[in-house]
Design a protein around this motif. Sequence first.
Motif, PDB file in Angstrom:
ATOM      1  N   MET A   1       0.756  -1.162  -0.080  1.00  0.00           N
ATOM      2  CA  MET A   1       0.008  -0.179  -0.019  1.00  0.00           C
ATOM      3  C   MET A   1       0.728   1.253   0.119  1.00  0.00           C
ATOM      4  O   MET A   1       1.976   1.541   0.796  1.00  0.00           O
ATOM      5  CB  MET A   1      -0.945   0.147   1.219  1.00  0.00           C
ATOM      6  CG  MET A   1      -2.111   0.868   1.231  1.00  0.00           C
ATOM      7  SD  MET A   1      -3.057   0.559   2.632  1.00  0.00           S
ATOM      8  CE  MET A   1      -4.544   0.248   1.800  1.00  0.00           C
ATOM      9  N   THR A   2       0.692   2.026  -0.824  1.00  0.00           N
ATOM     10  CA  THR A   2       1.430   3.416  -0.965  1.00  0.00           C
ATOM     11  C   THR A   2       1.016   4.459   0.087  1.00  0.00           C
ATOM     12  O   THR A   2      -0.107   4.344   0.510  1.00  0.00           O
ATOM     13  CB  THR A   2       1.130   4.023  -2.407  1.00  0.00           C
ATOM     14  OG1 THR A   2      -0.153   4.550  -2.480  1.00  0.00           O
ATOM     15  CG2 THR A   2       1.468   3.054  -3.456  1.00  0.00           C
ATOM     16  N   THR A   3       1.747   5.474   0.369  1.00  0.00           N
ATOM     17  CA  THR A   3       1.331   6.387   1.289  1.00  0.00           C
ATOM     18  C   THR A   3       0.216   7.158   0.821  1.00  0.00           C
ATOM     19  O   THR A   3      -0.491   7.474   1.741  1.00  0.00           O
ATOM     20  CB  THR A   3       2.691   7.626   1.395  1.00  0.00           C
ATOM     21  OG1 THR A   3       3.771   6.999   1.738  1.00  0.00           O
ATOM     22  CG2 THR A   3       2.353   8.392   2.305  1.00  0.00           C
ATOM     23  N   ASP A   4       0.205   7.638  -0.400  1.00  0.00           N
ATOM     24  CA  ASP A   4      -1.175   8.239  -0.883  1.00  0.00           C
ATOM     25  C   ASP A   4      -2.510   7.396  -0.423  1.00  0.00           C
ATOM     26  O   ASP A   4      -3.507   7.920  -0.183  1.00  0.00           O
ATOM     27  CB  ASP A   4      -0.921   8.417  -2.210  1.00  0.00           C
ATOM     28  CG  ASP A   4      -0.315   9.517  -2.815  1.00  0.00           C
ATOM     29  OD1 ASP A   4       0.093  10.280  -1.839  1.00  0.00           O
ATOM     30  OD2 ASP A   4       0.034   9.762  -3.741  1.00  0.00           O
ATOM     31  N   GLN A   5      -2.459   5.704  -0.718  1.00  0.00           N
ATOM     32  CA  GLN A   5      -3.334   5.019  -0.305  1.00  0.00           C
ATOM     33  C   GLN A   5      -3.702   5.095   1.102  1.00  0.00           C
ATOM     34  O   GLN A   5      -4.893   5.102   1.614  1.00  0.00           O
ATOM     35  CB  GLN A   5      -3.334   3.726  -1.094  1.00  0.00           C
ATOM     36  CG  GLN A   5      -3.036   3.424  -2.329  1.00  0.00           C
ATOM     37  CD  GLN A   5      -2.759   2.235  -2.966  1.00  0.00           C
ATOM     38  OE1 GLN A   5      -1.709   1.590  -2.040  1.00  0.00           O
ATOM     39  NE2 GLN A   5      -3.378   1.411  -3.967  1.00  0.00           N
ATOM     40  N   ILE A   6      -2.853   5.064   1.986  1.00  0.00           N
ATOM     41  CA  ILE A   6      -3.012   5.066   3.327  1.00  0.00           C
ATOM     42  C   ILE A   6      -3.489   6.393   3.780  1.00  0.00           C
ATOM     43  O   ILE A   6      -4.539   6.320   4.423  1.00  0.00           O
ATOM     44  CB  ILE A   6      -1.622   4.883   3.968  1.00  0.00           C
ATOM     45  CG1 ILE A   6      -0.985   3.469   3.875  1.00  0.00           C
ATOM     46  CG2 ILE A   6      -1.738   5.153   5.540  1.00  0.00           C
ATOM     47  CD1 ILE A   6       0.467   3.088   4.198  1.00  0.00           C
ATOM     48  N   LEU A   7      -3.109   7.584   3.117  1.00  0.00           N
ATOM     49  CA  LEU A   7      -3.912   8.736   3.616  1.00  0.00           C
ATOM     50  C   LEU A   7      -5.152   8.784   3.111  1.00  0.00           C
ATOM     51  O   LEU A   7      -5.960   9.392   3.839  1.00  0.00           O
ATOM     52  CB  LEU A   7      -2.794  10.000   2.825  1.00  0.00           C
ATOM     53  CG  LEU A   7      -1.490  10.035   3.495  1.00  0.00           C
ATOM     54  CD1 LEU A   7      -0.732  11.148   2.921  1.00  0.00           C
ATOM     55  CD2 LEU A   7      -1.495  10.487   5.105  1.00  0.00           C
ATOM     56  N   SER A   8      -5.409   8.220   1.868  1.00  0.00           N
ATOM     57  CA  SER A   8      -6.897   8.227   1.374  1.00  0.00           C
ATOM     58  C   SER A   8      -7.734   7.415   2.306  1.00  0.00           C
ATOM     59  O   SER A   8      -8.800   7.821   2.724  1.00  0.00           O
ATOM     60  CB  SER A   8      -6.988   7.713   0.039  1.00  0.00           C
ATOM     61  OG  SER A   8      -8.261   7.598  -0.190  1.00  0.00           O
ATOM     62  N   GLU A   9      -7.215   6.191   2.916  1.00  0.00           N
ATOM     63  CA  GLU A   9      -8.058   5.445   3.789  1.00  0.00           C
ATOM     64  C   GLU A   9      -8.253   6.165   5.378  1.00  0.00           C
ATOM     65  O   GLU A   9      -9.118   5.847   5.548  1.00  0.00           O
ATOM     66  CB  GLU A   9      -7.396   4.201   3.960  1.00  0.00           C
ATOM     67  CG  GLU A   9      -7.156   3.179   2.785  1.00  0.00           C
ATOM     68  CD  GLU A   9      -8.547   2.652   2.404  1.00  0.00           C
ATOM     69  OE1 GLU A   9      -9.524   2.476   3.258  1.00  0.00           O
ATOM     70  OE2 GLU A   9      -8.685   2.489   1.316  1.00  0.00           O
ATOM     71  N   VAL A  10      -6.871   6.948   5.484  1.00  0.00           N
ATOM     72  CA  VAL A  10      -7.282   7.494   6.724  1.00  0.00           C
ATOM     73  C   VAL A  10      -8.321   8.534   6.819  1.00  0.00           C
ATOM     74  O   VAL A  10      -9.331   8.853   7.636  1.00  0.00           O
ATOM     75  CB  VAL A  10      -6.018   8.220   7.307  1.00  0.00           C
ATOM     76  CG1 VAL A  10      -5.996   9.387   8.298  1.00  0.00           C
ATOM     77  CG2 VAL A  10      -4.685   7.191   7.592  1.00  0.00           C
ATOM     78  N   THR A  13     -11.819   7.130   6.818  1.00  0.00           N
ATOM     79  CA  THR A  13     -11.979   6.338   8.145  1.00  0.00           C
ATOM     80  C   THR A  13     -12.458   7.654   9.008  1.00  0.00           C
ATOM     81  O   THR A  13     -13.431   7.539   9.886  1.00  0.00           O
ATOM     82  CB  THR A  13     -10.882   5.760   8.662  1.00  0.00           C
ATOM     83  OG1 THR A  13     -10.724   4.746   7.716  1.00  0.00           O
ATOM     84  CG2 THR A  13     -11.254   5.299  10.006  1.00  0.00           C
ATOM     85  N   ASN A  61      -4.394  14.384   7.884  1.00  0.00           N
ATOM     86  CA  ASN A  61      -3.622  13.112   7.795  1.00  0.00           C
ATOM     87  C   ASN A  61      -3.605  12.392   8.789  1.00  0.00           C
ATOM     88  O   ASN A  61      -2.865  11.283   9.121  1.00  0.00           O
ATOM     89  CB  ASN A  61      -2.503  13.295   7.052  1.00  0.00           C
ATOM     90  CG  ASN A  61      -1.269  14.312   7.726  1.00  0.00           C
ATOM     91  OD1 ASN A  61      -1.878  14.618   8.727  1.00  0.00           O
ATOM     92  ND2 ASN A  61      -0.430  14.472   7.367  1.00  0.00           N
TER      93      ASN A  61
END
Length: 107
Positions: A1-10, A13, A61
């Motif tokens: 998972m990329t940083t952008d994907q993680i931030l999008s998930e955050v 959520t 973020n």
Amino acid sequence: MTTDQILSEVRETNLSYLMLAQSLIRADREQALFRLGISGDTATLIATLSPGQMMKIAAGNTLLCRFRMDDDIVWGLLTNHGKTAANDTTARLHASILMAGRHQEAA
């Protein structure tokens, strides 16, 4: 998972959490305080947020919600693998009692 994907998930959520929190607070404030583990002042603030304000807050973020089970005893009770159903029910009840006591201490 990329940083952008993680931030999008955050962000997703965060928005879901704020919407759930606002809904719980408006439906049953006392139960929401217990279930969310928040103070009355925080509940009042969340209940009055506009959709635009929630979107702005959620866009950060940093994850807004957190685990309330921050000790080994509660985690041990909740992850009671391999035990009978009766023991599992008792362990979950015990964990709920411990978390409820912590909510009262925080309030």
